[in-house]
Write a protein that holds these residues in place. Structure first.
Motif, PDB file in Angstrom:
ATOM      1  N   GLY A  20       0.810  -1.198   0.000  1.00 28.38           N
ATOM      2  CA  GLY A  20       0.000   0.000   0.000  1.00 28.38           C
ATOM      3  C   GLY A  20       0.848   1.255   0.000  1.00 28.38           C
ATOM      4  N   LYS A  21       0.200   2.395  -0.144  1.00 26.02           N
ATOM      5  CA  LYS A  21       0.917   3.663  -0.209  1.00 26.02           C
ATOM      6  C   LYS A  21       0.788   4.473   1.073  1.00 26.02           C
ATOM      7  CE  LYS A  21       0.227   4.043  -5.234  1.00 26.02           C
ATOM      8  NZ  LYS A  21      -0.304   4.868  -6.329  1.00 26.02           N
ATOM      9  N   ASN A  22      -0.052   4.025   1.987  1.00 25.20           N
ATOM     10  CA  ASN A  22      -0.322   4.839   3.159  1.00 25.20           C
ATOM     11  C   ASN A  22       0.701   4.688   4.278  1.00 25.20           C
ATOM     12  OD1 ASN A  22      -2.578   5.910   2.026  1.00 25.20           O
ATOM     13  ND2 ASN A  22      -3.976   4.423   2.911  1.00 25.20           N
ATOM     14  N   GLY A  23       1.439   3.607   4.289  1.00 19.44           N
ATOM     15  CA  GLY A  23       2.354   3.402   5.386  1.00 19.44           C
ATOM     16  C   GLY A  23       3.395   2.361   5.038  1.00 19.44           C
ATOM     17  N   ILE A  24       3.877   1.659   6.064  1.00 19.16           N
ATOM     18  CA  ILE A  24       4.848   0.604   5.882  1.00 19.16           C
ATOM     19  C   ILE A  24       4.189  -0.714   6.217  1.00 19.16           C
ATOM     20  CG2 ILE A  24       6.806   2.126   6.347  1.00 19.16           C
ATOM     21  CD1 ILE A  24       6.868   1.143   9.181  1.00 19.16           C
ATOM     22  N   SER A  25       4.786  -1.827   5.805  1.00 18.10           N
ATOM     23  CA  SER A  25       4.181  -3.125   6.071  1.00 18.10           C
ATOM     24  C   SER A  25       4.196  -3.414   7.568  1.00 18.10           C
ATOM     25  CB  SER A  25       4.943  -4.222   5.332  1.00 18.10           C
ATOM     26  OG  SER A  25       6.211  -4.434   5.918  1.00 18.10           O
TER      27      SER A  25
ATOM     28  N   ARG B 246       0.318   7.895   7.343  1.00 14.37           N
ATOM     29  CA  ARG B 246      -0.314   7.555   8.611  1.00 14.37           C
ATOM     30  C   ARG B 246       0.608   7.969   9.743  1.00 14.37           C
ATOM     31  NH1 ARG B 246      -2.465   1.435   7.104  1.00 14.37           N
ATOM     32  NH2 ARG B 246      -4.507   2.083   6.338  1.00 14.37           N
ATOM     33  N   CYS B 247       0.011   8.329  10.858  1.00  9.35           N
ATOM     34  CA  CYS B 247       0.795   8.669  12.040  1.00  9.35           C
ATOM     35  C   CYS B 247      -0.031   8.346  13.279  1.00  9.35           C
ATOM     36  CB  CYS B 247       1.217  10.136  12.024  1.00  9.35           C
ATOM     37  SG  CYS B 247      -0.138  11.296  11.758  1.00  9.35           S
ATOM     38  N   GLY B 248       0.650   8.080  14.353  1.00  8.14           N
ATOM     39  CA  GLY B 248      -0.038   7.724  15.589  1.00  8.14           C
ATOM     40  C   GLY B 248       0.954   7.478  16.703  1.00  8.14           C
ATOM     41  N   GLY B 249       0.449   6.912  17.779  1.00  6.73           N
ATOM     42  CA  GLY B 249       1.277   6.669  18.946  1.00  6.73           C
ATOM     43  C   GLY B 249       0.576   7.151  20.203  1.00  6.73           C
ATOM     44  N   PRO B 250       1.273   7.177  21.329  1.00  8.16           N
ATOM     45  CA  PRO B 250       0.651   7.585  22.598  1.00  8.16           C
ATOM     46  C   PRO B 250      -0.003   8.951  22.561  1.00  8.16           C
ATOM     47  CG  PRO B 250       2.738   6.527  23.026  1.00  8.16           C
ATOM     48  CD  PRO B 250       2.638   6.683  21.538  1.00  8.16           C
ATOM     49  N   MET B 251       0.607   9.917  21.851  1.00  5.26           N
ATOM     50  CA  MET B 251       0.011  11.254  21.825  1.00  5.26           C
ATOM     51  C   MET B 251      -1.365  11.237  21.172  1.00  5.26           C
ATOM     52  SD  MET B 251       2.976  10.826  20.044  1.00  5.26           S
ATOM     53  CE  MET B 251       3.710  10.945  18.415  1.00  5.26           C
TER      54      MET B 251
ATOM     55  N   GLY C 216      12.906   9.497   6.014  1.00  6.32           N
ATOM     56  CA  GLY C 216      11.700   9.384   6.825  1.00  6.32           C
ATOM     57  C   GLY C 216      11.435   7.968   7.312  1.00  6.32           C
ATOM     58  N   MET C 217      10.235   7.759   7.846  1.00  4.56           N
ATOM     59  CA  MET C 217       9.861   6.484   8.433  1.00  4.56           C
ATOM     60  C   MET C 217       9.903   5.343   7.416  1.00  4.56           C
ATOM     61  SD  MET C 217       8.789   5.009  11.337  1.00  4.56           S
ATOM     62  CE  MET C 217       7.754   6.002  12.436  1.00  4.56           C
ATOM     63  N   LYS C 218       9.556   5.617   6.168  1.00  4.58           N
ATOM     64  CA  LYS C 218       9.543   4.547   5.164  1.00  4.58           C
ATOM     65  C   LYS C 218      10.940   4.003   4.911  1.00  4.58           C
ATOM     66  CE  LYS C 218       5.267   5.423   2.639  1.00  4.58           C
ATOM     67  NZ  LYS C 218       4.642   5.541   1.305  1.00  4.58           N
ATOM     68  N   ARG C 219      11.933   4.896   4.836  1.00  2.35           N
ATOM     69  CA  ARG C 219      13.293   4.417   4.610  1.00  2.35           C
ATOM     70  C   ARG C 219      13.814   3.690   5.850  1.00  2.35           C
ATOM     71  NH1 ARG C 219      17.648   8.524   2.278  1.00  2.35           N
ATOM     72  NH2 ARG C 219      16.133   8.440   0.575  1.00  2.35           N
ATOM     73  N   VAL C 220      13.476   4.198   7.031  1.00  2.00           N
ATOM     74  CA  VAL C 220      13.871   3.514   8.269  1.00  2.00           C
ATOM     75  C   VAL C 220      13.271   2.116   8.305  1.00  2.00           C
ATOM     76  CG1 VAL C 220      13.656   3.519  10.794  1.00  2.00           C
ATOM     77  CG2 VAL C 220      14.172   5.641   9.585  1.00  2.00           C
ATOM     78  N   GLY C 221      12.001   2.005   7.881  1.00  2.00           N
ATOM     79  CA  GLY C 221      11.329   0.707   7.859  1.00  2.00           C
ATOM     80  C   GLY C 221      11.980  -0.257   6.894  1.00  2.00           C
ATOM     81  N   LYS C 222      12.364   0.232   5.707  1.00  2.00           N
ATOM     82  CA  LYS C 222      12.989  -0.632   4.704  1.00  2.00           C
ATOM     83  C   LYS C 222      14.359  -1.112   5.166  1.00  2.00           C
ATOM     84  CE  LYS C 222      10.606   1.346   0.683  1.00  2.00           C
ATOM     85  NZ  LYS C 222      10.765   2.152  -0.554  1.00  2.00           N
ATOM     86  N   VAL C 223      15.133  -0.210   5.767  1.00  2.00           N
ATOM     87  CA  VAL C 223      16.455  -0.595   6.272  1.00  2.00           C
ATOM     88  C   VAL C 223      16.318  -1.591   7.421  1.00  2.00           C
ATOM     89  CG1 VAL C 223      18.525   0.243   7.458  1.00  2.00           C
ATOM     90  CG2 VAL C 223      17.571   1.538   5.539  1.00  2.00           C
TER      91      VAL C 223
END
Length: 462
Positions: free
Chosen positions: A62-67, A132-137, A202-209
């Motif tokens: 998908g395009k909205n986030g990471i797997s 997408r974004c989220g977490g405790p906040m 960003g988060m997507k590259r961190v996720g892929k690595v």
């Protein structure tokens, strides 16, 4: 001035990581475990299958986030670091072998705490355009309606990412690499450069690595640690026996009151366990929220695996390497820091190669930890900055400061930096644990709905 700061920071840490707060940490996990009928035990096999399934290639993304697997890999990247190697050895040095048992107790309930954080992160996340974004906040503001507490958490998480995410791992790694002849300044520049390359994506590259790095690093470390234990196999039964015997040892500690040995092992083990797997801090929920997974409970099960791999596998193997090698270790190693003790333990089995292995392992585990925490800090900053134009400038400044902090950490006073990091870690856990208590009913409801639906496709509801 440094002595004054260290004393102030020390007093804060005695409060934030004292008996009362540790009861709070474990108590939240106990409540969630009881109310979900030991969900982390009943669905542990399912969590393993989800992880293995996530490691297989996907044709469509998908395009909205990471797997979902990239999310747990990113969370593991932030969680696993120098604490898994140096932390286990330091716990043994400070609290005896029994501290490892209490680390396992902390992790057992922490598995459910992490599961709940991931469930709430998916339930209350926000979808802004194509991201997408989220977490405790988000689950604090949306679930509890307490915007001020959500802002407080975001500020504390942003501050913590500079401590536990950049300054402290950079300092620990630089210290170990100096023993191999590399100056701290150069190691800081190298780590900062690698961070810049990854976190600017960003988060997507961190996720892929993380998706590639974490499984390979974990497997390599598991095999090497297992080999070290097998080389001293006759000492293994005694090491395991010591863990359980010293966990409930009623003898006096240092000539003190009877039973203080057990209390010390319990306090240090629980504190190190919470610190190692970060259950209750809420940081990894930021990564889980970005997942493409639509079912909150399935993502929550990946949180169970996260704590299991971190504490019951990586940290436990380090502890067994240290305990089986104690007889062959020098006195300086037994009284030195956790990294020194771990390096000496591996050297008993592999000689100089063991010391080099610990140095390389700490470097390799520290880098993904930096990547993960950089993404947490960036998402916290985005929550505080609502306008996209301001966010874009803020992201650039944050990335620059984060990489600069890595270079500073490589040459900084590590004792003071660790103390400051511990303070912010403890502070950010307070609003997150409070939210978990009040939103525990939502977690229970989600679990029951998932179980009622069987294997699958329960529709997400808030």
């Amino acid at each position: 001035m440094n002595l004054l700061l260290e004393r102030i920071v020390g007093e804060w840490n005695r409060f934030l990581w004292g008996p009362g707060m540790l009861v709070f940490y474990i108590g939240v996990g106990l409540i969630l475990t009881w109310r979900t009928r030991f969900f982390q035990v009943r669905y542990f096999g399912k969590s393993l299958r989800l992880v293995l399934r996530g490691m297989t290639p996907k044709k469509e993304k998908g395009k909205n986030g990471i797997s979902a697997f990239q999310a747990v890999a990113t969370a593991l990247a932030g969680t696993m670091g120098v604490g898994n190697i140096a932390g286990a050895a330091a716990a043994i040095a400070a609290g005896g072998a029994g501290a490892i048992f209490w680390m396992w107790v902390s992790a057992f309930f922490g598995m459910m705490t992490k599961c709940a954080e991931a469930i709430l992160a998916v339930q209350y996340r926000d979808e802004e355009g194509s991201s997408r974004c989220g977490g405790p906040m988000y689950y604090i503001s949306r679930g509890l309606g307490m915007r001020w507490m959500a802002v407080l958490y975001a500020v504390l998480c942003l501050a913590a990412c500079f401590g536990v995410g950049s300054l402290t791992p950079a300092g620990e790694v630089a210290g170990v690499l100096e023993g191999l002849g590399m100056p701290g300044g150069w190691s800081g520049v190298i780590m900062a450069g690698l961070c810049a390359v990854v976190i600017c994506g960003g988060m997507k590259r961190v996720g892929k690595v993380s998706e590639w790095v974490i499984p390979i690093l974990s497997l390599f470390y598991i095999l090497f640690a297992a080999a070290a234990i097998l080389m001293r196999l006759p000492a293994l039964p005694g090491a395991v026996r010591r863990i359980f015997e010293e966990a409930f040892c009623l003898r006096a500690a240092g000539g003190g009151v009877l039973g203080m040995g057990m209390i010390r092992a319990m306090r240090i083990g629980l504190a190190r366990g919470v610190y190692t797997n970060e259950a209750g801090m809420g940081s990894s929920a930021i990564a889980h929220a970005v997942s493409e997974e639509e079912e909150p409970v399935r993502q929550g099960m990946l949180g169970i695996f996260e704590v299991f791999l971190d504490t019951f596998v990586i940290t436990a193997l380090t502890a067994l390497v240290v305990l089986t090698a104690e007889e062959g270790m020098g006195a300086s190693a037994l009284t030195g820091g956790g990294a020194v003790m771990a390096a000496e333990a591996f050297s008993v089995s592999f000689g100089k190669a063991g010391e080099s292995f610990v140095a390389v392992s700490m470097f390799c585990f520290a880098l993904p930890s930096m990547f993960g925490w950089a993404s947490y800090g960036e998402k916290s900053l985005e929550y505080l900055l609502k306008k996209e134009t301001v966010r874009k400038k803020g992201r650039g400044i944050f990335r620059l400061l984060f990489c600069a902090a890595v270079m500073v950490g490589a040459v900084a006073n590590t004792r003071l930096v660790w103390g400051i990091a511990d303070v912010f870690n403890g502070l950010m856990a307070i609003p997150n644990l409070t939210a978990l208590v009040f939103l525990s009913g939502k977690v229970v409801k989600a679990v029951k709905r998932y179980e009622k639906a069987g294997t699958g496709a329960a529709v997400r509801s808030r």
